[in-house]
Design an enzyme around this catalytic site. Structure first.
Site, mmCIF file in Angstrom:
data_model
loop_
_atom_site.group_PDB
_atom_site.id
_atom_site.type_symbol
_atom_site.label_atom_id
_atom_site.label_comp_id
_atom_site.label_asym_id
_atom_site.label_seq_id
_atom_site.Cartn_x
_atom_site.Cartn_y
_atom_site.Cartn_z
ATOM 1 N N ASP A 199 0.855 -1.188 0.000
ATOM 2 C CA ASP A 199 0.000 0.000 0.000
ATOM 3 C C ASP A 199 0.891 1.238 0.000
ATOM 4 O OD1 ASP A 199 0.806 -0.220 2.668
ATOM 5 O OD2 ASP A 199 -1.127 0.360 3.499
ATOM 6 N N TYR A 251 3.006 4.726 0.704
ATOM 7 C CA TYR A 251 3.683 5.307 1.866
ATOM 8 C C TYR A 251 2.666 6.120 2.660
ATOM 9 C CZ TYR A 251 8.151 4.305 -0.507
ATOM 10 O OH TYR A 251 9.223 3.693 -1.124
ATOM 11 N N PHE A 281 6.661 2.046 -4.245
ATOM 12 C CA PHE A 281 8.064 2.275 -3.881
ATOM 13 C C PHE A 281 8.569 3.675 -4.234
ATOM 14 C CE2 PHE A 281 8.082 -2.443 -4.276
ATOM 15 C CZ PHE A 281 8.449 -2.749 -2.976
ATOM 16 N N HIS A 312 11.080 -9.029 0.607
ATOM 17 C CA HIS A 312 10.867 -7.584 0.484
ATOM 18 C C HIS A 312 12.200 -6.849 0.667
ATOM 19 C CE1 HIS A 312 9.160 -3.586 1.340
ATOM 20 N NE2 HIS A 312 8.078 -4.031 0.736
#
Length: 222
Positions: A64, A66, A77, A186
């Site tokens: 989701d 920031y 990202f 991740h």
């Protein structure tokens, strides 16, 4: 009615006209009116705006947006120009430098990748300030799963970059053998050393594209 401005409007027409999407819209009206929600409303669909369906060469899935002020702008990202790259993005840049020999970028804005054909899609498209995953149950995952399924039907081979458990959970939606799935942990500081560093996904992506007669992605950033 949402206007993305490219092929996605027609491809997602049934989703935008569905009952579940109408419920998402109602929830968002209330949320934007009563809380600080990211990204700004006009940026929610930027991933689709910057990378039209037929231009997609690679798909990078995030979770989701920031949830800090001024960061999110609709690409997973990525942060707005002038905003310091968060830790996960810093690790992405470290792997990019190690894999492709590219200098560390000055900006954390990934729009150039989007323009190269990298669809940077969060599986949930909005979030409350300071509350990660706060919109994960409002219906977005059904919408973004539909996008992934449309991409699975893509005639041209696509590389799916699945980083982290949330992204990897979407692997079951990618059944077309023409596509390549690259998966690892991740890039967050908690897990990057457990397989993200040294994964060489950037070069593997380009090798696959070139092997299928598709121009490689220029991963260069300013």
């Amino acid at each position: 009615m949402v206007q993305i401005g490219n092929e996605w409007d027609e491809i997602l027409k049934d989703e935008f006209q569905s009952d579940y999407y109408a419920q998402i819209r109602e929830t968002l009206k209330q949320e934007y009116a009563s809380h600080e929600i990211y990204p700004p409303m006009q940026d929610i669909f930027n991933a689709l705006r910057y990378t039209s369906y037929s231009d997609v060469k690679a798909v990078l899935l995030g979770q989701d947006p920031y949830h800090g002020p001024g960061q999110a702008h609709g690409l997973c990202f990525s942060v707005r120009p002038g905003v310091a790259p968060p830790p996960s993005l810093q690790n992405i840049f470290k792997e990019l430098q190690s894999d492709m020999g590219l200098p560390a970028p000055h900006s954390g804005c990934l729009i150039p990748w989007a323009k190269e054909g990298v669809l940077m899609l969060n599986t949930t498209l909005t979030v409350r300030r300071g509350q990660a995953n706060s919109h994960s149950k409002i219906g977005w995952t059904k919408f973004t799963d539909a996008i992934i399924q449309k991409l699975n039907d893509h005639e041209q081979p696509i590389v799916f970059l699945l980083w982290g458990s949330n992204a990897r959970s979407k692997k079951a939606l990618i059944t077309n053998p023409n596509h390549l799935i690259l998966e690892t942990v991740h890039p967050s500081p908690l897990s990057a050393h457990q397989g993200f560093f040294g994964s060489r996904h950037f070069s593997q992506c380009n090798e696959f594209l070139m092997a299928h007669g598709i121009a490689p992605i220029d991963w260069t950033l300013e």
